[in-house]
Write an enzyme that holds these catalytic residues in place. Structure first.
Site, PDB file in Angstrom:
ATOM      1  N   GLU A   1      62.257 -94.655 -72.631  1.00  0.00           N
ATOM      2  CA  GLU A   1      63.522 -93.996 -72.955  1.00  0.00           C
ATOM      3  C   GLU A   1      64.448 -93.877 -71.760  1.00  0.00           C
ATOM      4  O   GLU A   1      65.587 -93.434 -71.899  1.00  0.00           O
ATOM      5  CB  GLU A   1      63.244 -92.603 -73.525  1.00  0.00           C
ATOM      6  CG  GLU A   1      62.519 -92.644 -74.856  1.00  0.00           C
ATOM      7  CD  GLU A   1      62.234 -91.271 -75.409  1.00  0.00           C
ATOM      8  OE1 GLU A   1      62.665 -90.261 -74.828  1.00  0.00           O
ATOM      9  OE2 GLU A   1      61.575 -91.215 -76.472  1.00  0.00           O
TER      10      GLU A   1
ATOM     11  N   TYR B   1      58.477 -76.587 -71.821  1.00  0.00           N
ATOM     12  CA  TYR B   1      57.824 -75.680 -72.763  1.00  0.00           C
ATOM     13  C   TYR B   1      58.502 -74.318 -72.705  1.00  0.00           C
ATOM     14  O   TYR B   1      58.727 -73.677 -73.725  1.00  0.00           O
ATOM     15  CB  TYR B   1      56.334 -75.531 -72.426  1.00  0.00           C
ATOM     16  CG  TYR B   1      55.553 -76.821 -72.504  1.00  0.00           C
ATOM     17  CD1 TYR B   1      55.122 -77.342 -73.715  1.00  0.00           C
ATOM     18  CD2 TYR B   1      55.231 -77.525 -71.339  1.00  0.00           C
ATOM     19  CE1 TYR B   1      54.396 -78.520 -73.785  1.00  0.00           C
ATOM     20  CE2 TYR B   1      54.505 -78.702 -71.401  1.00  0.00           C
ATOM     21  CZ  TYR B   1      54.094 -79.200 -72.615  1.00  0.00           C
ATOM     22  OH  TYR B   1      53.387 -80.367 -72.675  1.00  0.00           O
TER      23      TYR B   1
ATOM     24  N   ASN C   1      51.218 -81.446 -83.386  1.00  0.00           N
ATOM     25  CA  ASN C   1      52.233 -82.276 -84.023  1.00  0.00           C
ATOM     26  C   ASN C   1      51.583 -83.459 -84.749  1.00  0.00           C
ATOM     27  O   ASN C   1      50.978 -84.311 -84.113  1.00  0.00           O
ATOM     28  CB  ASN C   1      53.205 -82.779 -82.945  1.00  0.00           C
ATOM     29  CG  ASN C   1      54.261 -83.715 -83.465  1.00  0.00           C
ATOM     30  OD1 ASN C   1      54.436 -83.900 -84.660  1.00  0.00           O
ATOM     31  ND2 ASN C   1      54.980 -84.334 -82.536  1.00  0.00           N
TER      32      ASN C   1
ATOM     33  N   CYS D   1      57.204 -84.948 -79.222  1.00  0.00           N
ATOM     34  CA  CYS D   1      56.527 -83.983 -78.348  1.00  0.00           C
ATOM     35  C   CYS D   1      56.399 -84.514 -76.922  1.00  0.00           C
ATOM     36  O   CYS D   1      56.248 -83.721 -75.990  1.00  0.00           O
ATOM     37  CB  CYS D   1      55.165 -83.601 -78.918  1.00  0.00           C
ATOM     38  SG  CYS D   1      54.137 -84.979 -79.405  1.00  0.00           S
ATOM     39  N   HIS D   2      56.521 -85.831 -76.738  1.00  0.00           N
ATOM     40  CA  HIS D   2      56.467 -86.391 -75.382  1.00  0.00           C
ATOM     41  C   HIS D   2      57.679 -85.969 -74.550  1.00  0.00           C
ATOM     42  O   HIS D   2      57.657 -86.080 -73.340  1.00  0.00           O
ATOM     43  CB  HIS D   2      56.348 -87.924 -75.435  1.00  0.00           C
ATOM     44  CG  HIS D   2      57.495 -88.606 -76.088  1.00  0.00           C
ATOM     45  ND1 HIS D   2      57.614 -88.722 -77.462  1.00  0.00           N
ATOM     46  CD2 HIS D   2      58.584 -89.212 -75.561  1.00  0.00           C
ATOM     47  CE1 HIS D   2      58.729 -89.379 -77.748  1.00  0.00           C
ATOM     48  NE2 HIS D   2      59.340 -89.676 -76.610  1.00  0.00           N
TER      49      HIS D   2
END
Length: 151
Positions: free
Chosen positions: A148, A91, A112, A120-121
């Protein structure tokens, strides 16, 4: 507004389309919205999500997305879209780019309307994962980052 519901390993997702653009992605099955199966943008985004849940490496930047929000929120979401799969930014890093505060960035992340598609993750706290308002909260964020290859 037309919708398409998609079953995923993290539960049902509902996509919302208006004027050829995907406006929202909600966790769960959108029971009250009109259904469609032949809307090209919905089908295109659903197929991209299917590929994503198989590989964790799909990028959504070229899809017909239109996220409505304040100018600042759109700036934050734009920075999130630059984060490749398997990587994260804090952030604070995004706040520094935008000359803002980490808390304001976190608030924009929480607003979002297109989670996963606008990732946003991939935004985390300086000392941990931070928060996540989609699906099952931090369990969902952890699952996406694991998919991912980040975790």
């Amino acid at each position: 507004m037309q919708t398409l519901c998609l079953k995923t390993v993290l539960g049902d997702l509902t996509l919302f389309e208006h004027d050829g653009k995907i406006m929202a992605l909600d966790w769960g099955h959108g029971m009250d919205a009109p259904r469609v199966t032949d809307c090209a943008p919905l089908c295109q985004v659903a197929e991209a999500l299917r590929r994503y849940f198989k590989s964790g490496q799909e990028e959504f930047i070229k899809l017909p997305l239109e996220a409505h929000g304040t100018a600042f929120q759109r700036q934050v979401w734009g920075e999130m879209q630059k984060i490749p799969p398997g990587q994260v930014k804090t952030y604070g890093q995004i706040a520094k780019i935008l000359n803002s505060s980490p808390r304001a960035v976190g608030t924009a992340c929480g607003a979002n309307p297109l989670p996963i598609l606008i990732p946003c993750h991939r935004v985390v706290g300086q000392n941990g994962l931070g928060g996540y308002s989609g699906g099952d909260g931090l369990d969902t964020k952890t699952s996406l980052l694991r998919l991912e290859g980040y975790l």
